[in-house]
Write a protein that holds these residues in place. Structure first.
Motif, short mmCIF file in Angstrom:
data_model
loop_
_atom_site.label_atom_id
_atom_site.label_comp_id
_atom_site.label_asym_id
_atom_site.label_seq_id
_atom_site.Cartn_x
_atom_site.Cartn_y
_atom_site.Cartn_z
N MET A 1 -5.19 -40.33 -21.90
CA MET A 1 -5.96 -39.44 -22.76
C MET A 1 -5.57 -38.18 -23.61
O MET A 1 -5.24 -38.52 -24.24
CB MET A 1 -7.00 -39.04 -22.10
CG MET A 1 -8.45 -39.67 -21.71
SD MET A 1 -8.94 -40.51 -23.29
CE MET A 1 -10.18 -38.91 -23.86
N ASN A 2 -4.13 -37.95 -22.54
CA ASN A 2 -3.66 -36.63 -23.21
C ASN A 2 -2.07 -37.61 -24.21
O ASN A 2 -2.00 -36.80 -24.96
CB ASN A 2 -2.91 -36.29 -22.33
CG ASN A 2 -1.59 -36.82 -21.44
OD1 ASN A 2 -1.87 -37.84 -21.28
ND2 ASN A 2 -1.41 -36.16 -20.63
N CYS A 3 -2.33 -38.96 -24.64
CA CYS A 3 -0.85 -39.74 -24.96
C CYS A 3 -2.59 -40.07 -26.30
O CYS A 3 -1.62 -40.73 -27.62
CB CYS A 3 -0.35 -40.26 -24.84
SG CYS A 3 0.05 -40.26 -23.57
N ILE A 4 -3.60 -40.06 -26.86
CA ILE A 4 -4.16 -40.24 -27.73
C ILE A 4 -4.24 -39.49 -28.43
O ILE A 4 -5.21 -38.12 -27.89
CB ILE A 4 -5.74 -40.93 -26.73
CG1 ILE A 4 -5.58 -42.32 -26.73
CG2 ILE A 4 -6.64 -41.44 -27.83
CD1 ILE A 4 -6.16 -43.40 -25.54
N LEU A 5 -4.38 -38.98 -29.52
CA LEU A 5 -3.91 -38.26 -31.16
C LEU A 5 -4.90 -37.97 -32.73
O LEU A 5 -5.03 -39.07 -32.38
CB LEU A 5 -2.62 -37.62 -31.61
CG LEU A 5 -1.63 -37.46 -29.82
CD1 LEU A 5 -0.44 -37.71 -30.43
CD2 LEU A 5 -1.81 -36.76 -28.77
N GLN B 1 3.65 -33.44 -30.59
CA GLN B 1 3.80 -34.02 -29.35
C GLN B 1 4.59 -35.24 -29.53
O GLN B 1 5.30 -35.21 -28.53
CB GLN B 1 2.76 -34.41 -28.54
CG GLN B 1 2.19 -35.49 -27.74
CD GLN B 1 0.77 -35.52 -27.07
OE1 GLN B 1 0.35 -33.92 -26.98
NE2 GLN B 1 0.75 -37.11 -26.40
N ILE B 2 4.88 -36.04 -31.12
CA ILE B 2 5.19 -37.23 -30.76
C ILE B 2 6.74 -36.99 -30.66
O ILE B 2 7.74 -37.13 -30.02
CB ILE B 2 5.52 -37.67 -32.09
CG1 ILE B 2 3.74 -38.54 -32.25
CG2 ILE B 2 6.34 -38.42 -33.02
CD1 ILE B 2 2.64 -39.03 -33.44
N MET B 3 7.38 -35.97 -31.26
CA MET B 3 8.44 -35.12 -31.81
C MET B 3 8.98 -34.85 -29.84
O MET B 3 10.21 -35.30 -29.99
CB MET B 3 8.62 -33.61 -32.70
CG MET B 3 9.06 -34.41 -33.96
SD MET B 3 10.29 -35.34 -34.28
CE MET B 3 11.08 -33.59 -34.77
#
Length: 347
Positions: A301-305, A330-332
């Protein structure tokens, strides 16, 4: 004994008086009244109509509808203008683990019409502080609008060089043999695709072709794989497309490339968010969509933005910018962590 009974029978008014007194005394006793009233509640109320027929039992009131939002944000987010400006400055001055790379390369892929190019434009809007259109977008289309492999850079302030990240947008995934061939995404992950390469759904780029980059530099390779999905369509995505996305993710995992999901169009999936973007992490519907996305694609879930892309707006919106900047931060960080890991293994 017989005389006593006879005397009692000869005085019926005393029997009646005694019974009335007993009933009245019981009714005044709270214990008996409680039992009586509770028994009445168990018996459906029926009323006789003019024809002597009984009516249907009284209906029990239906429970209130469930709440559509949580009492507090389930993902803490600061929505202030100061936080927005702070994230912009942090990303403008982002320090790469390997300065020789130049830009962190983010590869965007996903089904047709989910907002891949719109996300690129939305990020560019934030840093240009105006509405832009660097990546061409189709208003409505059942097939992919992006047909070539192009790199989209983000311009810095006047007098500054471009920002330390770039995007590659690719043709959309479709069912069966339509749309982007998954092997070409693998080629992009590994840095084999040249700038301007034209996608062919039936024939991915072969290493026998002249334009195939045989020895890609680290700057040519993907540093973060970004899956783009639409919140209002995640529940109806075809199994064929989901399987293609899982296979692409599996190859990226084998290469140890970090991955996130950017979930677009939350306003179309939830009326609360449509009215106020700041309610996105109060919304039960959005959390359910994110959980479904996590289950389907296999990311935590913490990788879904979730983000709301700029589409019909004519001016920038602080709340939309916050979601876009949270996703970019987060991506950077993920991409930069990947570079650092590569450096450690190269030592």
């Amino acid at each position: 004994m017989g005389r006593e009974i006879g005397e009692l029978d000869s005085r019926p008014h005393l029997t009646f008086t005694f019974c009335c007194a007993f009933i009245n005394r019981c009714w005044c006793n709270p214990y008996f009244r409680t039992i009586s009233e509770s028994q009445e509640e168990l018996v459906p109320t029926r009323k006789a109509n003019m024809g002597g027929e009984e009516s249907t039992p009284a209906r029990t009131p239906s429970p209130p509808p469930p709440k559509k939002e949580f009492d507090q944000q389930w993902r803490k987010t600061c929505w202030s203008k100061e936080e927005r400006d702070h994230m912009v400055d942090e990303l403008r001055n982002f320090k790469l683990s390997d300065p020789d790379v130049g830009q962190l390369r983010c590869l965007l892929y996903g089904p047709v019409g989910v907002g891949k190019s719109s996300f690129i434009n939305s990020v560019n809007n934030v840093f240009q502080n105006r509405i832009t259109s660097s990546a061409l977008v189709a208003s409505t289309s059942g097939t992919s609008f992006t047909m070539t492999y192009d790199t989209h850079y983000i311009q810095g302030r006047s007098g500054e060089k471009r920002l330390p990240f770039a995007f590659n947008d690719v043709m959309g995934l479709e069912t069966q043999k339509n749309g982007l061939h998954p092997d070409d995404i693998v080629n992009a992950l590994k840095g084999h695709l040249p700038e301007g390469y034209e996608f062919n759904p039936f024939h991915p780029l072969s290493d026998q072709k002249r334009e195939f980059i045989q020895n890609p530099r680290l700057s040519d390779k993907t540093h973060c794989l970004v899956s783009i999905v639409s919140a209002d369509k995640i529940s109806i995505m075809s199994k064929d497309v989901i399987d293609k996305m899982k296979n692409i993710r599996a190859e990226a995992s084998r290469l140890k490339i970090p991955q996130v999901v950017v979930m677009t169009m939350p306003d179309k999936a939830c009326e609360l968010v449509n009215k106020d973007v700041k309610r996105i992490y109060y919304s039960k519907a959005i959390k359910e969509k994110m959980e479904l996305c996590s289950n389907e694609l296999g990311l935590p879930m913490n990788c879904i933005l979730p983000v709301k892309n700029y589409h019909e707006e004519g001016m920038l919106d602080n709340d939309m910018d916050i979601l876009i900047l949270n996703a970019m931060t987060q991506i950077m960080n993920f991409a930069n962590d990947y570079l650092w890991q590569l450096q450690q293994h190269a030592i």
